[in-house]
Scaffold this motif. Structure first.
Motif, short mmCIF file in Angstrom:
data_model
loop_
_atom_site.label_atom_id
_atom_site.label_comp_id
_atom_site.label_asym_id
_atom_site.label_seq_id
_atom_site.Cartn_x
_atom_site.Cartn_y
_atom_site.Cartn_z
N GLY A 43 -2.01 -4.51 -3.65
CA GLY A 43 -2.12 -4.57 -5.10
C GLY A 43 -2.58 -3.24 -5.64
N VAL A 44 -1.91 -2.74 -6.67
CA VAL A 44 -2.32 -1.50 -7.31
C VAL A 44 -2.54 -1.72 -8.79
N ASP A 45 -3.53 -1.05 -9.31
CA ASP A 45 -3.83 -1.08 -10.74
C ASP A 45 -4.57 0.21 -11.07
N PRO A 46 -4.29 0.82 -12.21
CA PRO A 46 -4.97 2.08 -12.53
C PRO A 46 -6.41 1.91 -13.02
N ASP A 47 -6.82 0.69 -13.30
CA ASP A 47 -8.16 0.42 -13.83
C ASP A 47 -9.12 0.14 -12.67
N ALA A 48 -10.04 1.06 -12.42
CA ALA A 48 -11.00 0.91 -11.32
C ALA A 48 -11.84 -0.36 -11.46
N ARG A 49 -12.19 -0.73 -12.69
CA ARG A 49 -12.98 -1.96 -12.90
C ARG A 49 -12.16 -3.19 -12.55
N ALA A 75 -8.08 -8.88 0.78
CA ALA A 75 -6.81 -8.32 0.32
C ALA A 75 -6.90 -6.79 0.18
N ASP A 76 -5.74 -6.15 0.15
CA ASP A 76 -5.64 -4.69 0.05
C ASP A 76 -5.37 -4.30 -1.40
N PHE A 77 -6.38 -3.72 -2.05
CA PHE A 77 -6.25 -3.28 -3.44
C PHE A 77 -6.51 -1.78 -3.51
N ARG A 78 -5.72 -1.10 -4.32
CA ARG A 78 -5.86 0.35 -4.46
C ARG A 78 -5.77 0.75 -5.93
N ILE A 79 -6.54 1.75 -6.28
CA ILE A 79 -6.50 2.28 -7.65
C ILE A 79 -5.32 3.23 -7.74
N ALA A 80 -4.34 2.85 -8.53
CA ALA A 80 -3.14 3.68 -8.72
C ALA A 80 -2.32 3.08 -9.85
N GLY A 81 -1.51 3.92 -10.44
CA GLY A 81 -0.64 3.47 -11.51
C GLY A 81 0.80 3.34 -11.05
N ALA A 82 1.62 2.86 -11.94
CA ALA A 82 3.03 2.59 -11.64
C ALA A 82 3.84 3.86 -11.41
N TYR A 83 3.34 5.00 -11.87
CA TYR A 83 4.10 6.24 -11.76
C TYR A 83 3.86 6.99 -10.45
#
Length: 186
Positions: free
Chosen positions: A70-76, A88-96
């Motif tokens: 899972g990726v999302d640009p919002d650290a919170r 689960a595997d979550f990472r801070i990143a955006g769609a670009y």
């Protein structure tokens, strides 16, 4: 919302509450499950959920045996997802700029994301970069320009539909087109 979106002004907490409410709506679980089926999520398959928010889809994909990221640009938001689904595997990143190697995932999923992006074509290019040949893309979102309101007041209905559509960067992102060169086996 994020630096990638047109900017809705929502806080992370408010957005998480909104996403949780959407997850509880009638038919939401069935829509998510259908998206996983179309994605081909199964053991031995890797998938990325872009704009994963609080992480429910990533956990459900993992539950199907898929290797989900899972990726999302919002650290919170990522912190919230990690607190809810610690395995689960979550990472801070955006769609670009996905933190994945070229041709590394079998599936790409984005739910309620593309209509918020300022440059959906760029995000789609990134999706194609990370997908293996023959990989699948599943995009889910509302076409806010065709949102239906049942009313006897047509002028008010048009005003409400247009007001809601004007809140997003691409209210008709689901109808956007892109072109790519098909890859043939010959």
């Amino acid at each position: 919302m994020t630096t990638e979106t047109a900017g809705s002004g929502r806080s992370t907490d408010a957005l998480a509450a909104l996403l949780d409410a959407a997850d509880r709506m009638p038919g939401a679980a069935e829509l998510r499950s259908f998206s996983y089926d179309v994605l081909g999520a199964a053991p031995g398959r890797s998938v990325v959920d872009v704009g994963c928010g609080a992480g429910r889809a990533v956990a459900e994909l993992d539950g199907r045996g898929a290797a989900a990221v899972g990726v999302d640009p919002d650290a919170r938001m990522i912190a919230l997802a990690r607190s809810r689904w610690p395995e689960a595997d979550f990472r801070i990143a955006g769609a670009y700029e996905l933190p994945l190697a070229d041709s590394s995932v079998h599936g790409y999923r984005a739910d309620k994301v593309f209509h918020e992006l300022a440059d959906p074509e760029r995000a789609l290019g990134e999706a194609l970069r990370v997908l293996v040949p023959g990989g699948r893309i599943v995009l889910i979102g509302q076409d806010w320009d065709t949102f239906v309101i049942d009313s006897d007041l047509p002028a008010l209905t048009r005003t409400l539909v247009h007001a809601r559509a004007d809140l997003t960067a691409g209210p008709r992102a689901v109808t956007a087109t892109c072109s790519s060169t098909p890859v043939s086996g010959t």
